[in-house]
Design a protein around this motif. Structure first.
Motif, PDB file in Angstrom:
ATOM      1  N   GLU A  69      14.604 -11.889   4.002  1.00 29.17           N
ATOM      2  CA  GLU A  69      13.755 -11.310   5.042  1.00 29.17           C
ATOM      3  C   GLU A  69      12.729 -10.393   4.396  1.00 29.17           C
ATOM      4  N   VAL A  70      11.452 -10.581   4.728  1.00 30.87           N
ATOM      5  CA  VAL A  70      10.407  -9.687   4.236  1.00 30.87           C
ATOM      6  C   VAL A  70      10.506  -8.392   5.027  1.00 30.87           C
ATOM      7  N   VAL A  71      10.673  -7.276   4.309  1.00 32.52           N
ATOM      8  CA  VAL A  71      10.854  -5.983   4.966  1.00 32.52           C
ATOM      9  C   VAL A  71       9.648  -5.065   4.792  1.00 32.52           C
ATOM     10  N   GLY A  72       8.719  -5.425   3.880  1.00 29.26           N
ATOM     11  CA  GLY A  72       7.557  -4.579   3.667  1.00 29.26           C
ATOM     12  C   GLY A  72       6.755  -5.003   2.459  1.00 29.26           C
ATOM     13  N   CYS A  73       6.035  -4.050   1.898  1.00 28.58           N
ATOM     14  CA  CYS A  73       5.090  -4.295   0.818  1.00 28.58           C
ATOM     15  C   CYS A  73       5.095  -3.104  -0.132  1.00 28.58           C
ATOM     16  N   VAL A  74       4.913  -3.385  -1.419  1.00 28.15           N
ATOM     17  CA  VAL A  74       4.700  -2.336  -2.409  1.00 28.15           C
ATOM     18  C   VAL A  74       3.678  -2.857  -3.409  1.00 28.15           C
ATOM     19  N   LYS A  87      11.902  -1.067  11.600  1.00 34.55           N
ATOM     20  CA  LYS A  87      13.341  -1.352  11.692  1.00 34.55           C
ATOM     21  C   LYS A  87      14.029  -1.294  10.332  1.00 34.55           C
ATOM     22  N   HIS A  88      13.260  -1.166   9.252  1.00 32.35           N
ATOM     23  CA  HIS A  88      13.830  -1.094   7.905  1.00 32.35           C
ATOM     24  C   HIS A  88      13.762   0.314   7.307  1.00 32.35           C
ATOM     25  N   TRP A  89      13.283   1.276   8.087  1.00 33.77           N
ATOM     26  CA  TRP A  89      13.170   2.643   7.591  1.00 33.77           C
ATOM     27  C   TRP A  89      14.549   3.263   7.406  1.00 33.77           C
ATOM     28  N   GLY A  90      14.613   4.219   6.500  1.00 30.36           N
ATOM     29  CA  GLY A  90      15.834   5.004   6.310  1.00 30.36           C
ATOM     30  C   GLY A  90      16.919   4.307   5.502  1.00 30.36           C
ATOM     31  N   ARG A  91      16.589   3.223   4.848  1.00 33.52           N
ATOM     32  CA  ARG A  91      17.585   2.472   4.078  1.00 33.52           C
ATOM     33  C   ARG A  91      17.382   2.594   2.570  1.00 33.52           C
ATOM     34  N   GLY A  92      16.364   3.346   2.156  1.00 34.98           N
ATOM     35  CA  GLY A  92      16.106   3.533   0.735  1.00 34.98           C
ATOM     36  C   GLY A  92      15.307   2.423   0.082  1.00 34.98           C
ATOM     37  N   TYR A  93      14.803   1.471   0.874  1.00 42.32           N
ATOM     38  CA  TYR A  93      14.051   0.358   0.304  1.00 42.32           C
ATOM     39  C   TYR A  93      12.761   0.834  -0.372  1.00 42.32           C
ATOM     40  N   ALA A  94      12.066   1.776   0.224  1.00 44.67           N
ATOM     41  CA  ALA A  94      10.796   2.242  -0.334  1.00 44.67           C
ATOM     42  C   ALA A  94      11.006   2.860  -1.704  1.00 44.67           C
ATOM     43  N   THR A  95      12.004   3.702  -1.855  1.00 38.79           N
ATOM     44  CA  THR A  95      12.271   4.328  -3.145  1.00 38.79           C
ATOM     45  C   THR A  95      12.704   3.291  -4.165  1.00 38.79           C
ATOM     46  N   GLY A 116      -0.549   8.862  -2.687  1.00 39.23           N
ATOM     47  CA  GLY A 116      -0.785   9.880  -1.675  1.00 39.23           C
ATOM     48  C   GLY A 116      -0.100   9.491  -0.385  1.00 39.23           C
ATOM     49  N   TYR A 117      -0.065  10.443   0.525  1.00 38.24           N
ATOM     50  CA  TYR A 117       0.547  10.199   1.833  1.00 38.24           C
ATOM     51  C   TYR A 117      -0.190  11.037   2.867  1.00 38.24           C
ATOM     52  N   ILE A 118      -0.220  10.515   4.075  1.00 34.34           N
ATOM     53  CA  ILE A 118      -0.875  11.235   5.164  1.00 34.34           C
ATOM     54  C   ILE A 118      -0.020  12.441   5.531  1.00 34.34           C
ATOM     55  N   ALA A 119      -0.674  13.593   5.663  1.00 32.64           N
ATOM     56  CA  ALA A 119       0.029  14.815   6.043  1.00 32.64           C
ATOM     57  C   ALA A 119       0.866  14.553   7.291  1.00 32.64           C
ATOM     58  N   GLY A 120       2.120  14.956   7.249  1.00 35.09           N
ATOM     59  CA  GLY A 120       3.042  14.737   8.349  1.00 35.09           C
ATOM     60  C   GLY A 120       4.007  13.592   8.089  1.00 35.09           C
ATOM     61  N   ASN A 121       3.718  12.757   7.091  1.00 33.85           N
ATOM     62  CA  ASN A 121       4.603  11.636   6.772  1.00 33.85           C
ATOM     63  C   ASN A 121       5.629  12.105   5.738  1.00 33.85           C
ATOM     64  N   GLU A 122       6.626  12.817   6.230  1.00 33.15           N
ATOM     65  CA  GLU A 122       7.636  13.405   5.345  1.00 33.15           C
ATOM     66  C   GLU A 122       8.473  12.349   4.628  1.00 33.15           C
ATOM     67  N   ALA A 123       8.696  11.202   5.264  1.00 27.86           N
ATOM     68  CA  ALA A 123       9.472  10.138   4.614  1.00 27.86           C
ATOM     69  C   ALA A 123       8.752   9.653   3.359  1.00 27.86           C
ATOM     70  N   SER A 124       7.461   9.448   3.454  1.00 32.00           N
ATOM     71  CA  SER A 124       6.688   9.007   2.297  1.00 32.00           C
ATOM     72  C   SER A 124       6.631  10.103   1.230  1.00 32.00           C
ATOM     73  N   ARG A 125       6.448  11.337   1.664  1.00 35.06           N
ATOM     74  CA  ARG A 125       6.450  12.456   0.712  1.00 35.06           C
ATOM     75  C   ARG A 125       7.763  12.469  -0.065  1.00 35.06           C
ATOM     76  N   ASN A 126       8.877  12.256   0.626  1.00 38.23           N
ATOM     77  CA  ASN A 126      10.186  12.286  -0.029  1.00 38.23           C
ATOM     78  C   ASN A 126      10.358  11.146  -1.024  1.00 38.23           C
ATOM     79  N   VAL A 127       9.856   9.963  -0.686  1.00 35.01           N
ATOM     80  CA  VAL A 127       9.922   8.830  -1.625  1.00 35.01           C
ATOM     81  C   VAL A 127       9.209   9.200  -2.913  1.00 35.01           C
ATOM     82  N   LEU A 128       7.993   9.683  -2.795  1.00 37.15           N
ATOM     83  CA  LEU A 128       7.194  10.007  -3.969  1.00 37.15           C
ATOM     84  C   LEU A 128       7.825  11.135  -4.783  1.00 37.15           C
ATOM     85  N   LYS A 129       8.372  12.119  -4.110  1.00 36.76           N
ATOM     86  CA  LYS A 129       9.031  13.231  -4.795  1.00 36.76           C
ATOM     87  C   LYS A 129      10.255  12.748  -5.572  1.00 36.76           C
ATOM     88  N   LYS A 130      11.068  11.871  -4.976  1.00 33.57           N
ATOM     89  CA  LYS A 130      12.262  11.341  -5.648  1.00 33.57           C
ATOM     90  C   LYS A 130      11.903  10.610  -6.930  1.00 33.57           C
TER      91      LYS A 130
END
Length: 166
Positions: A69-74, A87-95, A116-130
């Motif tokens: 299943e395609v869940v996203g893009c990088v 529906k695929h958020w919060g599973r650690g796929y982005a990191t 970069g990430y749009i201000a307010g997108n804490e999930a994306s900020r956390n991926v990049l920080k990790k």
């Protein structure tokens, strides 16, 4: 450069025309597109196919798949970028996928990676920080889906920082 990458749970591979409907449905949700500056809303299958045509020759653009299943893009096209269906958020796929692409980049290059990430997108900020990205300022940029300017918090990752945090 390798055209596919594998992680513990994911396969990162080139896009296929058969991915267009699923990707258009996922990125077409405003919950997703609101966090992407270059994606209009609404977004349809024709937009996805045009994107495929644009990036077909790019070595670091991947469909992220979990169990067929395609869940996203990088990608790394100048900057590290990514998005995932809501529906695929919060599973650690982005990191997980971003780490694989960053590792592939630094296997062939010493050039730092911007993102970069749009201000307010804490999930994306956390991926990049990790992954080890550090702040590199901010800028105002038009966001097509919101039809307004947004603040992009810029980040950067050097090879030394990557190697020390890996």
């Amino acid at each position: 450069m390798t055209r596919t990458l594998e992680t513990e749970r994911l396969l990162l591979r080139p896009y296929r025309a058969s991915d267009a409907v699923a990707l258009a449905e996922q990125i077409g949700e405003f919950a997703v597109s609101q966090w992407l500056t270059r994606v209009p809303h609404p977004y349809g299958e024709a937009d996805t196919l045009a994107f495929f045509d644009k990036v077909a020759s790019e070595a670091m653009v991947y469909a992220v798949c979990r169990a067929d299943e395609v869940v996203g893009c990088v990608s790394i096209m100048g900057d590290l970028g990514y998005w995932y269906g809501a529906k695929h958020w919060g599973r650690g796929y982005a990191t997980e996928a971003a780490r694989a692409v960053v590792n592939a980049h630094f296997a062939h290059s010493d050039a730092p990676i911007d993102s970069g990430y749009i201000a307010g997108n804490e999930a994306s900020r956390n991926v990049l920080k990790k992954i080890g990205f550090v702040s590199n300022g901010s800028k105002e940029t038009p966001c097509l889906s919101r039809k307004a300017n947004v603040t992009i918090n810029r980040v950067i990752l050097s090879r030394d920082k990557w190697e020390s945090s890996a």
